[in-house]
Design a protein around this motif. Structure first.
Motif, mmCIF file in Angstrom:
data_model
loop_
_atom_site.group_PDB
_atom_site.id
_atom_site.type_symbol
_atom_site.label_atom_id
_atom_site.label_comp_id
_atom_site.label_asym_id
_atom_site.label_seq_id
_atom_site.Cartn_x
_atom_site.Cartn_y
_atom_site.Cartn_z
ATOM 1 N N ALA A 84 -5.292 16.355 1.866
ATOM 2 C CA ALA A 84 -4.597 15.368 0.901
ATOM 3 C C ALA A 84 -3.260 14.821 1.142
ATOM 4 C CB ALA A 84 -5.064 15.993 -0.478
ATOM 5 N N ASP A 85 -2.447 16.013 1.110
ATOM 6 C CA ASP A 85 -1.041 15.917 1.388
ATOM 7 C C ASP A 85 -0.509 15.083 2.690
ATOM 8 O OD1 ASP A 85 0.043 17.509 -0.385
ATOM 9 O OD2 ASP A 85 0.198 19.359 0.765
ATOM 10 N N MET A 86 -1.304 15.189 3.881
ATOM 11 C CA MET A 86 -1.155 14.410 4.932
ATOM 12 C C MET A 86 -1.750 13.009 4.741
ATOM 13 S SD MET A 86 0.470 16.392 6.763
ATOM 14 C CE MET A 86 0.603 15.292 7.865
ATOM 15 N N GLU A 87 -2.594 12.734 3.962
ATOM 16 C CA GLU A 87 -2.975 11.506 3.499
ATOM 17 C C GLU A 87 -1.893 10.730 2.861
ATOM 18 O OE1 GLU A 87 -7.922 12.838 3.732
ATOM 19 O OE2 GLU A 87 -6.889 12.231 1.612
ATOM 20 N N HIS A 88 -1.305 11.558 1.763
ATOM 21 C CA HIS A 88 -0.389 10.723 1.276
ATOM 22 C C HIS A 88 0.733 10.541 2.105
ATOM 23 C CE1 HIS A 88 -1.180 12.066 -3.173
ATOM 24 N NE2 HIS A 88 -2.025 11.418 -2.757
ATOM 25 N N THR A 89 1.080 11.343 3.139
ATOM 26 C CA THR A 89 2.111 11.043 4.009
ATOM 27 C C THR A 89 1.920 9.671 4.881
ATOM 28 O OG1 THR A 89 2.568 13.471 4.258
ATOM 29 C CG2 THR A 89 3.492 12.110 5.977
ATOM 30 N N GLY A 90 0.547 9.687 5.354
ATOM 31 C CA GLY A 90 0.140 8.517 6.157
ATOM 32 C C GLY A 90 0.328 7.093 5.173
ATOM 33 N N ALA A 91 -0.114 7.223 3.778
ATOM 34 C CA ALA A 91 0.128 6.254 2.925
ATOM 35 C C ALA A 91 1.512 5.706 2.850
ATOM 36 C CB ALA A 91 -0.507 6.497 1.554
ATOM 37 N N ARG A 92 2.548 6.760 2.809
ATOM 38 C CA ARG A 92 3.973 6.548 2.574
ATOM 39 C C ARG A 92 4.481 5.648 3.746
ATOM 40 N NH1 ARG A 92 4.914 10.878 -0.746
ATOM 41 N NH2 ARG A 92 4.819 12.181 1.029
ATOM 42 N N GLU A 93 4.071 6.073 5.021
ATOM 43 C CA GLU A 93 4.448 5.529 6.032
ATOM 44 C C GLU A 93 4.063 4.089 5.962
ATOM 45 O OE1 GLU A 93 5.911 4.344 9.541
ATOM 46 O OE2 GLU A 93 6.324 6.292 8.577
ATOM 47 N N LEU A 94 2.848 3.701 5.693
ATOM 48 C CA LEU A 94 2.415 2.240 5.590
ATOM 49 C C LEU A 94 3.095 1.484 4.373
ATOM 50 C CD1 LEU A 94 -1.356 2.615 6.449
ATOM 51 C CD2 LEU A 94 0.372 1.577 7.646
ATOM 52 N N ILE A 95 3.469 2.332 3.228
ATOM 53 C CA ILE A 95 4.023 1.508 2.159
ATOM 54 C C ILE A 95 5.607 1.419 2.683
ATOM 55 C CG2 ILE A 95 5.058 2.058 0.004
ATOM 56 C CD1 ILE A 95 2.522 3.637 -0.662
ATOM 57 N N SER A 96 6.268 2.170 3.639
ATOM 58 C CA SER A 96 7.613 1.941 3.843
ATOM 59 C C SER A 96 7.423 0.662 4.778
ATOM 60 C CB SER A 96 8.256 2.969 4.345
ATOM 61 O OG SER A 96 7.680 3.507 5.616
ATOM 62 N N GLN A 97 6.440 0.466 5.427
ATOM 63 C CA GLN A 97 6.372 -0.720 6.533
ATOM 64 C C GLN A 97 5.988 -2.013 5.722
ATOM 65 O OE1 GLN A 97 3.260 -0.350 9.489
ATOM 66 N NE2 GLN A 97 4.130 1.757 10.032
ATOM 67 N N LEU A 98 5.367 -1.748 4.454
ATOM 68 C CA LEU A 98 5.190 -3.100 3.847
ATOM 69 C C LEU A 98 6.225 -3.352 3.056
ATOM 70 C CD1 LEU A 98 1.313 -2.293 2.472
ATOM 71 C CD2 LEU A 98 2.526 -4.077 4.019
ATOM 72 N N GLU A 99 7.199 -2.475 2.567
ATOM 73 C CA GLU A 99 8.143 -2.780 1.872
ATOM 74 C C GLU A 99 9.161 -3.764 2.420
ATOM 75 O OE1 GLU A 99 8.545 1.473 -0.690
ATOM 76 O OE2 GLU A 99 9.972 1.022 0.709
ATOM 77 N N VAL A 100 9.354 -3.844 3.774
ATOM 78 C CA VAL A 100 10.003 -4.892 4.222
ATOM 79 C C VAL A 100 9.351 -6.031 4.995
ATOM 80 C CG1 VAL A 100 12.079 -3.272 4.847
ATOM 81 C CG2 VAL A 100 10.193 -3.145 6.333
ATOM 82 N N MET A 101 7.926 -6.066 4.854
ATOM 83 C CA MET A 101 7.119 -7.191 5.254
ATOM 84 C C MET A 101 7.026 -8.263 4.285
ATOM 85 S SD MET A 101 4.385 -5.106 7.347
ATOM 86 C CE MET A 101 3.929 -6.063 8.654
ATOM 87 N N TYR A 102 6.577 -9.339 4.625
ATOM 88 C CA TYR A 102 6.348 -10.431 3.888
ATOM 89 C C TYR A 102 5.197 -11.367 4.461
ATOM 90 C CZ TYR A 102 10.658 -9.563 1.718
ATOM 91 O OH TYR A 102 11.692 -9.222 0.906
ATOM 92 N N PRO A 103 4.459 -11.932 3.489
ATOM 93 C CA PRO A 103 3.135 -12.953 3.911
ATOM 94 C C PRO A 103 3.639 -13.706 4.888
ATOM 95 C CG PRO A 103 3.412 -12.979 1.544
ATOM 96 C CD PRO A 103 4.522 -12.147 2.059
ATOM 97 N N GLY A 104 2.907 -13.644 6.032
ATOM 98 C CA GLY A 104 3.414 -14.693 7.431
ATOM 99 C C GLY A 104 3.841 -13.733 8.299
ATOM 100 N N ASP A 105 4.510 -12.474 7.952
ATOM 101 C CA ASP A 105 5.018 -11.718 9.020
ATOM 102 C C ASP A 105 3.552 -11.159 10.085
ATOM 103 O OD1 ASP A 105 7.539 -11.752 8.171
ATOM 104 O OD2 ASP A 105 7.376 -9.742 7.287
ATOM 105 N N ASP A 106 3.900 -10.737 11.258
ATOM 106 C CA ASP A 106 2.795 -10.299 12.076
ATOM 107 C C ASP A 106 2.397 -8.930 11.526
ATOM 108 O OD1 ASP A 106 2.681 -11.744 14.306
ATOM 109 O OD2 ASP A 106 3.722 -10.420 15.686
ATOM 110 N N HIS A 107 1.002 -9.047 11.321
ATOM 111 C CA HIS A 107 0.433 -7.864 11.016
ATOM 112 C C HIS A 107 0.543 -7.520 9.405
ATOM 113 C CE1 HIS A 107 0.453 -7.160 15.490
ATOM 114 N NE2 HIS A 107 -0.557 -6.655 15.199
ATOM 115 N N PHE A 108 0.917 -8.504 8.444
ATOM 116 C CA PHE A 108 0.929 -8.215 7.401
ATOM 117 C C PHE A 108 -0.104 -7.784 6.432
ATOM 118 C CE2 PHE A 108 1.155 -9.932 2.823
ATOM 119 C CZ PHE A 108 1.866 -9.340 2.319
ATOM 120 N N GLU A 109 -1.215 -8.620 6.816
ATOM 121 C CA GLU A 109 -2.436 -8.630 6.150
ATOM 122 C C GLU A 109 -3.283 -7.453 6.858
ATOM 123 O OE1 GLU A 109 -4.754 -12.509 5.620
ATOM 124 O OE2 GLU A 109 -3.139 -13.021 4.218
ATOM 125 N N ALA A 110 -3.099 -7.211 7.770
ATOM 126 C CA ALA A 110 -3.793 -6.090 8.669
ATOM 127 C C ALA A 110 -3.105 -4.793 8.173
ATOM 128 C CB ALA A 110 -3.397 -6.051 10.091
#
Ligand SMILES: [Fe+2]
Length: 184
Positions: free
Chosen positions: A85-111
């Motif tokens: 469960a801890d590791m799953e949170h770590t994985g989620a945090r990684e994606l969240i930190s990527q999304l924090e600097v992404m916008y609709p229209g950016d490459d791989h935003f929706e993915a």
């Protein structure tokens, strides 16, 4: 803001109900995002949804890691379940930190949103099926725990909703999302 840990009549809400309500909220945000995928006219709403998803997940994972997980880990005999469960949170945090600097229209935003949604859905399923059941079986005081989770949630909500500190002006990505970042 109403206290999410209290029922209207003032009685406590159990910890698992509180966490489950968070799960439902975030799942419905992902569902709405999914319904807008590929529609460029909805970029503004998609951006709002991602902000909200990142915000909700950040607070939720923090209260679980600070309060809920350590108590459950102590009460049940399943280190592997809790480590995963801890590791799953770590994985989620990684994606969240990527999304924090992404916008609709950016490459791989929706993915990226979609992968985060899938990972969170799996994590929620395991949490509700295995961790919640183990917590209930271990006889943890779920009302007392619900109270603690609720007041920590309110505190974090106040902290993270506060206006950004002046240092934020120095962020390299101008106009970067102001979604909260969980401490490591
Ligand atoms: Fe959770």
């Amino acid at each position: 803001m109403p206290n999410p840990g209290k029922a209207k009549n003032g009685s406590a809400i159990d910890a698992l109900d509180l966490l489950r309500a968070d799960h439902e909220k975030v799942k419905s945000l992902f569902r709405e995002f999914d319904s807008l995928r590929g529609i460029d006219d909805e970029d503004e709403r998609k951006s709002e949804l991602v902000d909200e998803i990142c915000y909700e997940l950040t607070i939720h994972t923090m209260i679980e890691e600070e309060i809920f997980y350590p108590i459950v880990r102590d009460a049940i005999d399943d280190e592997e379940l809790m480590d995963e469960a801890d590791m799953e949170h770590t994985g989620a945090r990684e994606l969240i930190s990527q999304l924090e600097v992404m916008y609709p229209g950016d490459d791989h935003f929706e993915a990226t949103v979609s992968v985060l949604g899938e990972e969170i859905a799996q994590h929620i399923e395991k949490e509700e099926n295995d961790i919640f059941e183990a917590a209930r079986a271990a006889g943890i005081d779920l009302d007392g725990l619900g109270e603690r989770l609720s007041s920590r949630k309110e505190e974090l909500d106040e902290d993270l909703s506060a206006p950004p500190a002046p240092l934020d002006a120095l962020l390299p990505h101008e106009g970067a999302r102001r979604a909260p970042r969980a401490p490591n």
